[in-house]
Structure formats: C-alpha cells, structure tokens
Design a protein around this motif. Structure first.
Motif, PDB file in Angstrom:
ATOM      1  N   ARG A 146       0.829  -1.213   0.000  1.00 24.99           N
ATOM      2  CA  ARG A 146       0.000   0.000   0.000  1.00 24.99           C
ATOM      3  C   ARG A 146       0.863   1.263   0.000  1.00 24.99           C
ATOM      4  O   ARG A 146       0.395   2.354  -0.318  1.00 24.99           O
ATOM      5  CB  ARG A 146      -0.948   0.042   1.194  1.00 24.99           C
ATOM      6  CG  ARG A 146      -0.288   0.021   2.549  1.00 24.99           C
ATOM      7  CD  ARG A 146      -1.244   0.401   3.677  1.00 24.99           C
ATOM      8  NE  ARG A 146      -1.357   1.859   3.775  1.00 24.99           N
ATOM      9  CZ  ARG A 146      -2.496   2.498   3.984  1.00 24.99           C
ATOM     10  NH1 ARG A 146      -3.626   1.828   4.096  1.00 24.99           N
ATOM     11  NH2 ARG A 146      -2.521   3.813   4.094  1.00 24.99           N
ATOM     12  N   GLU A 224      -5.820   2.178   0.317  1.00 29.17           N
ATOM     13  CA  GLU A 224      -6.732   1.187   0.903  1.00 29.17           C
ATOM     14  C   GLU A 224      -7.153   0.153  -0.129  1.00 29.17           C
ATOM     15  O   GLU A 224      -7.279  -1.038   0.183  1.00 29.17           O
ATOM     16  CB  GLU A 224      -7.954   1.893   1.488  1.00 29.17           C
ATOM     17  CG  GLU A 224      -7.641   2.714   2.726  1.00 29.17           C
ATOM     18  CD  GLU A 224      -8.838   3.479   3.243  1.00 29.17           C
ATOM     19  OE1 GLU A 224      -9.903   3.425   2.576  1.00 29.17           O
ATOM     20  OE2 GLU A 224      -8.727   4.125   4.308  1.00 29.17           O
ATOM     21  N   GLU A 227      -4.258  -2.156  -0.501  1.00 27.30           N
ATOM     22  CA  GLU A 227      -4.157  -3.007   0.682  1.00 27.30           C
ATOM     23  C   GLU A 227      -5.200  -4.120   0.645  1.00 27.30           C
ATOM     24  O   GLU A 227      -4.902  -5.282   0.977  1.00 27.30           O
ATOM     25  CB  GLU A 227      -4.326  -2.151   1.933  1.00 27.30           C
ATOM     26  CG  GLU A 227      -4.074  -2.907   3.230  1.00 27.30           C
ATOM     27  CD  GLU A 227      -4.076  -1.987   4.423  1.00 27.30           C
ATOM     28  OE1 GLU A 227      -3.328  -2.261   5.381  1.00 27.30           O
ATOM     29  OE2 GLU A 227      -4.822  -0.984   4.417  1.00 27.30           O
ATOM     30  N   ASN A 228      -6.414  -3.793   0.234  1.00 23.39           N
ATOM     31  CA  ASN A 228      -7.468  -4.808   0.137  1.00 23.39           C
ATOM     32  C   ASN A 228      -7.125  -5.856  -0.922  1.00 23.39           C
ATOM     33  O   ASN A 228      -7.380  -7.052  -0.733  1.00 23.39           O
ATOM     34  CB  ASN A 228      -8.805  -4.140  -0.189  1.00 23.39           C
ATOM     35  CG  ASN A 228      -9.365  -3.355   0.977  1.00 23.39           C
ATOM     36  OD1 ASN A 228      -9.054  -3.651   2.133  1.00 23.39           O
ATOM     37  ND2 ASN A 228     -10.175  -2.348   0.687  1.00 23.39           N
TER      38      ASN A 228
END
Length: 234
Positions: A146, A224, A227-228
């Motif tokens: 990320r 985000e 990261e997901n």
C-alpha cells in the motif's frame, strides 16, 4: 550495519542444503536457537524450521512484531498465516521455493522497517513508468504494497531520488500516479558481473535488479484499495 540470517532448526535439509542456498544468494547465515525473532533495526532476521503444525506454537507472539521467516513442508491455512503475520511473519519458504523467491522474501524481511511497519506486500507483474527529470523508465513492477512498489530495471535511480511513477491498479486496471522516493536500489556490478547487495557492492545476491520506491502522495483511498487487493491475494 551487517545483515544476518539466524536459522532455528536442526534438519539436514535446513541447516545444510537451505543454508547453502542462502549463502549462494549472498546472505550471511548463522545457526541459532529460537530465543526470538528479529533484531537490531531488522538487520537480524530469524528463519524458523517448522516440521509439524504443533511447532507453530513456538513462533513469536504479537506483542512487538519483528520480521521473521518460516521454512516448512507442513501446510498452513489462511487463518493460521494471518495470525502469524500479526507476530511479524513475512513469508513462508519451502523446499520447492526458487532462489529468486527465497531472496525476495529475505530482502523483504530485512527491509521490513524501511517501509511502514505492518505493511504487507505481494508479488505482482504490472507495467510501471518512472519519470525523474528528463529521464523516463518503462518497466515492470515485481512487488507491491500500500505504500510502495519494487520496479525491475537494469539501471535504477540513485537512492533518495524523488520521481513520479505511473502504474495500474492490479484489481481495476485504473491508472494511478504519485510522487515517489527511491528507498534503495539493487544494481549490477559490471566489473564483477554480479547483481550486488544494496549494502555491499561486492556481495552477490540472487534477485532482480531494480529499485524500491516509496509512495509520497498517493491518496489514502487508493492505498486502501491496494491493501485490500494484497489481502485478497495474500
């Protein structure tokens, strides 16, 4: 500061064969016990040999996460892996792992604290463009987190160079751009015809040449999303 790998295990495959592979990759390796993982600024990393699932209970807990690796032939489910990551697990190595995969995981552990702590990453193969002044590099990224990316290139930019990078979100295909700074680079020592360790130009390592780039102004919502994605494929 010198980097050391501490092997905690006893089998011949681990202490001799695997150790030789690590040394061929250019790492300093020592045999040790299981007193704890990590060390001084992540310059000391433990590799724990796990031969059966019952031994997982001996791995570090999640009080003060420090980077470590696991060498195992025992299967681990996703839930177990996620729990171990809370204690600092960077990756799992098996007898089938290639030298390139092993070098990638070891370097990830050593540079664990040079990226933001608790920052998982995943191998990728996505196009990336890097612009620094009048120079433009079009290449492929081999790992993603990320907060940063590793770009494969024979001619990496110098450490601390500020640049602009463009790459595709691996999930949506959306083109992303951000300022970035070179954390470290892995280059070819042309005099010795070897790929050099970031900390020692005369030490051979088995990995891709290139550079680690830290995102400077990528929006939080994009971080985000990355990261997901990493959690999904991790």
């Amino acid at each position: 500061m010198e980097q050391r790998l501490i092997l905690a295990g006893s089998s011949e495959a681990f202490t001799t064969v695997f150790r030789r592979t690590l040394e061929d990759c250019g790492f300093r390796v020592e045999l040790g016990g299981g007193e704890g993982a990590g060390g001084n600024e992540a310059r000391e990393v433990f590799v724990y040999e796990i031969t059966k699932k019952a031994e997982l209970s001996s791995l570090p807990e999640n009080k003060e996460p420090k980077p470590y690796l696991v060498f195992t032939g025992a299967g681990m489910d996703r839930k177990t892996l996620e729990a171990l990551k809370q204690g600092g697990l960077v990756g799992v190595i098996t007898g089938e792992s290639s030298p390139e995969e092993i070098a990638f995981l070891v370097n990830s552990a050593f540079f664990y604290t040079r990226m933001l702590k608790r920052n998982p990453r995943t191998p990728v193969s996505i196009p990336v463009e890097i612009r620094a002044g009048s120079r433009s590099i079009k290449t492929t990224a081999s790992s993603l987190s990320r907060d940063g990316i590793f770009a494969v290139t024979l001619n990496p930019l110098p450490e601390n160079t500020v640049c602009e990078i463009f790459f595709e979100d691996p999930l949506s295909g959306k083109r992303l751009s951000t300022g970035a700074r070179v954390l470290y680079n892995i280059s070819i020592n042309k005099d010795l015809s070897i790929i050099s360790s970031p900390g020692d130009p005369f030490k051979r390592i088995v990995t891709h040449p290139g550079m680690a780039l830290l995102f400077l102004d990528l929006p939080e919502k994009e971080r985000e999303r990355l990261e997901n994605y990493i959690k999904t494929v991790g």
